[in-house]
Design an enzyme around this catalytic site. Structure first.
Site, PDB file in Angstrom:
ATOM      1  N   LEU A  28       0.892  -1.320   0.084  1.00 12.76           N
ATOM      2  CA  LEU A  28       0.064  -0.130   0.250  1.00 12.76           C
ATOM      3  C   LEU A  28       0.903   1.263   0.017  1.00 12.76           C
ATOM      4  O   LEU A  28       0.417   2.504  -0.526  1.00 12.76           O
ATOM      5  CB  LEU A  28      -0.871   0.023   1.218  1.00 12.76           C
ATOM      6  CG  LEU A  28      -1.992  -1.145   1.325  1.00 12.76           C
ATOM      7  CD1 LEU A  28      -2.817  -1.048   2.525  1.00 12.76           C
ATOM      8  CD2 LEU A  28      -2.939  -0.952   0.221  1.00 12.76           C
ATOM      9  N   GLY A  29       2.129   1.217   0.647  1.00  8.08           N
ATOM     10  CA  GLY A  29       2.980   2.238   0.242  1.00  8.08           C
ATOM     11  C   GLY A  29       4.088   2.145   1.389  1.00  8.08           C
ATOM     12  O   GLY A  29       4.266   0.986   2.177  1.00  8.08           O
ATOM     13  N   GLY A  31       7.930   4.014   3.525  1.00  9.73           N
ATOM     14  CA  GLY A  31       8.644   5.254   3.765  1.00  9.73           C
ATOM     15  C   GLY A  31       9.744   5.035   4.565  1.00  9.73           C
ATOM     16  O   GLY A  31      10.427   3.746   4.678  1.00  9.73           O
ATOM     17  N   GLY A  34       8.893   1.873   7.580  1.00  2.75           N
ATOM     18  CA  GLY A  34       8.767   0.428   6.888  1.00  2.75           C
ATOM     19  C   GLY A  34       7.801   0.572   5.852  1.00  2.75           C
ATOM     20  O   GLY A  34       7.539   1.523   5.279  1.00  2.75           O
ATOM     21  N   VAL A  36       3.843  -0.578   4.307  1.00  2.00           N
ATOM     22  CA  VAL A  36       2.385  -1.047   4.812  1.00  2.00           C
ATOM     23  C   VAL A  36       1.902  -1.852   3.790  1.00  2.00           C
ATOM     24  O   VAL A  36       1.819  -1.560   2.354  1.00  2.00           O
ATOM     25  CB  VAL A  36       1.754   0.301   5.014  1.00  2.00           C
ATOM     26  CG1 VAL A  36       0.260  -0.143   5.207  1.00  2.00           C
ATOM     27  CG2 VAL A  36       2.291   1.041   6.066  1.00  2.00           C
ATOM     28  N   LYS A  50       2.192  -3.258   9.053  1.00  2.00           N
ATOM     29  CA  LYS A  50       3.052  -2.397   8.768  1.00  2.00           C
ATOM     30  C   LYS A  50       4.302  -3.182   9.091  1.00  2.00           C
ATOM     31  O   LYS A  50       4.396  -3.964  10.359  1.00  2.00           O
ATOM     32  CB  LYS A  50       3.267  -1.227   9.769  1.00  2.00           C
ATOM     33  CG  LYS A  50       4.574  -0.397   9.673  1.00  2.00           C
ATOM     34  CD  LYS A  50       4.608   0.761  10.788  1.00  2.00           C
ATOM     35  CE  LYS A  50       3.941   1.850  10.564  1.00  2.00           C
ATOM     36  NZ  LYS A  50       4.132   3.011  11.719  1.00  2.00           N
ATOM     37  N   ASP A 144       2.294  13.972  15.853  1.00  2.00           N
ATOM     38  CA  ASP A 144       2.359  14.135  14.433  1.00  2.00           C
ATOM     39  C   ASP A 144       1.327  13.932  13.509  1.00  2.00           C
ATOM     40  O   ASP A 144       1.083  13.293  12.733  1.00  2.00           O
ATOM     41  CB  ASP A 144       3.552  13.048  14.178  1.00  2.00           C
ATOM     42  CG  ASP A 144       4.043  13.250  12.505  1.00  2.00           C
ATOM     43  OD1 ASP A 144       4.367  14.171  12.207  1.00  2.00           O
ATOM     44  OD2 ASP A 144       4.524  12.386  12.045  1.00  2.00           O
TER      45      ASP A 144
END
Length: 770
Positions: A28-29, A31, A34, A36, A50, A144
């Site tokens: 899914l994505g 960065g 880690g 996901v 994740k 955040d």
């Protein structure tokens, strides 16, 4: 399955096939922290998992931070976050699994669609204020909050990624000189005093996030993070383009000093002034269901529907929208009965079919309140899924077909013992009372024409007509043992910890009989019999009126006993699950004689939730995750077992049965109605309440209470909010009760309790007027 290839900076070339027991299907994505993944559990539940980068997994400090993230995410799991399903911070590649939540991030939405119009901004602000309230209540500071960490789900915004959040009691501290966060959405104190960051930093981030949603930019904008940091600490925010209606609230959120910023509760109170202008259209119209309808759990996924993982990371950056919506669990199988020769098994997936059009509403109720408060309420719009929600208070319809039920409307100017005005001599008028004057929910039951309650170490009786205190009796051990039992015309408090059992006269509260050396750890009343359980598993049946023992013994096959009884059913039930969770022994006992009327060993980890008269209804849960996967209808006369699979599992499910319909809720706020004769789910409702009491029903409405003291009513046929009372908090919002007492239904009235110690009663016929 062949390994998946991944792309993007900072990600592994090869994806693992599994994280724990979860099969990873696609990326899914990713960065800096880690990757996901979209994953599925063994039962088919969609998850977002994740998985930490391999190089970070070797960093001891990072593992400590990841453990903190898992702990924080578990603490805040609820209606406004992505609930944590499982995690393993100690694995070679640490991972965490949360429920998969469809919807784009706020960052994605603004990038694709431009700034939000004012009605959507107000709903976003209210939804995030609710989310921060619940996050802060459990002692967690997110630290955040930014557009990529807010999911725009159908039922409202979800706050995700607790990668740098910090519980108040955490021992992990930010290293000196190390700045953690995203500068455009950080509060001044995060640059000046990072060790002293508290909940107000999230409020500052909320203000910055709303400016971004309203304008497409932040209140402090520069290509250089150092310039942004200077602006955050020293400059005034640029609110150009922020609608006038919310600009003052945003400016308050962006105050330089933490103590000058509003709390989430204060924000929601301020939003009341603009609540009447809320546009209740869905945030994503293409994903909205028609009122009264629910998506077909077996339907194909919409190729254009966006989804993103609830486990997404702040450091993972923007995650591409994933096509598809969560699929319902399905399949056809069988559930064995233990009767010889019985082969009447079946399983049906709980599909949702539209209900017949409802008939005319109830006739006006004599005694309907007509005073100033009722007149003010009567001018409000008619309640519906698309309208403003609430009885005596407005609730926001936040981003979806359903609603979030945080109160945003009028509050009474002063607490009163009774409210409203009589229109006929026989009319009932709502009342509230605080008989103990102490905080904490009393636990109440109804019987012998009394409302009897336990709180702290006392039992008291209230007049059900007006809430007047009739008597009080000191009884040790009542606080956490449930409401008093009314059986055989007498009131029985919970057994005393040091031994002792007594029955009280309902007219005076004085003991009618007492057993001095009775050491019991469980008390269940049914009809005119008390079932008393001892620590050794022995059960004693006692005549409620006289205190005489009727029988004593053990229930074969059960060591630890917890009896369940249901209105209209003369039997008492006990269920014991095998050590591996693969089967449950269910036994029906005649309370008067102790005779076993029937027993059955059924497949799965089962808990009785109600009776239809001819069949017992049980919730079937996953033995590892304690999520209800299905409802079981067991008919003892025939040995037939029918299984209705729930489209969406319910965590820590609790339920009731009225007629042939089971009503089930769990943590996270979902309430479902399942027809146990037609074997299908009638409707599903996202209440927006992370945790509620067990629902109770009277055929017309389903009632439950919220942690803030609200009593809510849901239309039993349509699954829509019918009304709710005002909150009754005890002034300590950080304190959350371990359990919430169930509402009590009697003579058309609903009795409930609240954290501020009040007991109150409302007319069940017209919840819209509460």
């Amino acid at each position: 399955m062949a390994p998946h290839r991944n792309i993007g900076a900072g990600t592994e070339a090869e994806l693992p096939e599994y994280a724990g027991h979860y099969r990873l299907e696609s990326c899914l994505g990713s960065g800096g922290m880690g990757v996901v993944h979209l994953a599925r559990s063994t039962s088919g539940l969609k998850l977002a998992v994740k998985v930490v980068h391999a190089e970070l997994a070797r960093d001891r400090e990072f593992r400590g931070r990841f453990r903190q993230e898992v702990a924080a995410a578990r603490r805040v799991s609820g209606a406004f976050t992505a609930p944590v399903v499982d995690a393993d911070p100690e694995a070679a590649r640490p991972w965490m699994a949360t429920l998969f939540i469809p919807g784009p991030t706020l960052a994605q939405h603004v990038k694709r669609n431009g700034p939000m119009p004012p009605p959507q901004l107000r709903r976003l602000m209210a939804g995030l204020a609710e989310g921060l309230r619940d996050i802060h209540r459990v002692g967690v500071v997110h630290r955040d909050l930014k557009p990529s960490n807010v999911l725009l789900a159908e039922d409202g915004p979800k706050v995700i990624d607790f990668g740098i959040s910090r519980p108040k009691d955490s021992e992990l501290r930010t290293e000196t000189g190390k700045l953690i966060g995203t500068p455009p959405f950080m509060a001044p104190e995060q640059f000046r005093r990072p060790r002293e960051v508290g909940p107000s930093a999230d409020i500052f981030a909320l203000g910055s996030l709303l400016v971004h949603a309203a304008t497409g930019r932040g209140p402090f904008d520069s290509d250089s993070p150092y310039v942004v940091a200077y602006q955050v600490v020293h400059d005034e925010p640029d609110l150009t383009g922020v609608p006038d209606g919310i600009a003052p609230l945003v400016l308050n959120c962006l105050a330089k000093e933490p103590e000058d910023r509003p709390s989430p509760d204060e924000l929601m109170r301020e939003l009341r002034s603009v609540a009447a202008s809320y546009d209740t259209q869905a945030f994503i119209p293409a994903q909205r269901a028609e009122p009264g309808a629910e998506a077909d759990p077996g339907a194909e996924a919409d190729p254009g529907a966006e989804a993103r993982a609830g486990a997404g990371a702040a450091s993972a950056g923007a995650v591409p929208g994933h096509q598809g919506v969560p699929e319902a669990e399905g399949g056809i199988g069988s559930e064995p009965a233990n009767r010889p020769g019985a082969d009447h098994t079946a399983e049906l997936v709980a599909g949702t079919a539209p209900e017949p059009a409802p008939g005319p509403g109830p006739e006006p109720v004599p005694g309907h309140r007509v005073g100033p408060t009722a007149a003010r309420r009567s001018a409000r719009p008619t309640l519906s899924k698309r309208s403003l929600l609430g009885g005596g208070a407005l609730a926001l319809a936040v981003f979806g077909t359903l609603f979030s039920v945080q109160l945003l409307g009028d509050e009474p100017s002063a607490r009163q013992t009774t409210t409203g005005a009589r229109t006929t001599p026989d009319a009932f008028r709502a009342w509230e009372a605080a008989p103990s004057g102490k905080p904490g929910n009393p636990q109440c039951s109804y019987g012998a024409d009394l409302l009897v309650c336990a709180q702290a170490e006392s039992v008291f009786a209230l007049d059900p007509d007006d809430g007047g205190l009739l008597w009080r009796h000191t009884a040790a051990g009542t606080a956490a043992s449930g409401p008093p039992v009314v059986s055989g015309g007498l009131v029985q408090p919970a057994p005393e910890p040091a031994g002792g059992l007594e029955a009280l006269d309902p007219a005076s509260g004085k003991p009618r009989w007492r057993q001095e050396n009775a050491e019991y750890n469980g008390l269940t009343g049914t009809g005119d019999v008390l079932l008393l359980t001892g620590a050794d598993g022995t059960v004693t049946g006692v005549d409620s009126a006289s205190g005489d023992a009727l029988w004593s013994g053990r229930v074969p096959g059960h060591d630890a006993l917890y009896f369940r009884t249901f209105a209209g059913d003369p039997l008492a039930y006990v269920a014991s699950t095998s050590d591996d969770g693969s089967s449950t022994l269910v036994t029906a006992v005649d309370p008067r004689s102790g005779a076993v009327r029937w027993d059955a060993r059924l497949e799965g980890m089962l808990t009785p939730v109600g009776s239809t008269g001819e069949a017992l209804v049980l919730a079937s849960a996953d033995p590892v995750y304690d999520t209800a996967q299905a409802l079981i209808r067991y008919t003892p006369d025939s040995g037939e077992t029918r299984r209705v699979t729930l489209p969406v599992p319910l965590a820590q499910a609790r339920g009731t049965v009225h007629g042939d319909v089971a009503y089930l809720t769990g943590t996270g706020g979902r309430l479902v109605a399942v027809d146990m004769t037609a074997l299908r789910q009638r409707w599903s409702l996202e209440s927006g309440i992370a945790r509620s009491s067990t629902p109770v029903a009277d055929g017309r409405h389903v009632y439950f209470t919220a942690p803030d003291g609200r009593l809510l009513a849901v239309d039993a046929r349509e699954g829509r909010l019918a009304g709710q009372t005002a909150p009754r908090m005890d002034g300590t919002p950080d304190r959350v009760a371990a359990t919430l007492p169930d509402p009590v239904i009697a003579d058309g009235r609903i009795y409930a309790t609240a954290p501020d110690g009040t007991v109150f009663a409302v007319d069940g016929h017209d919840p819209a007027d509460w």
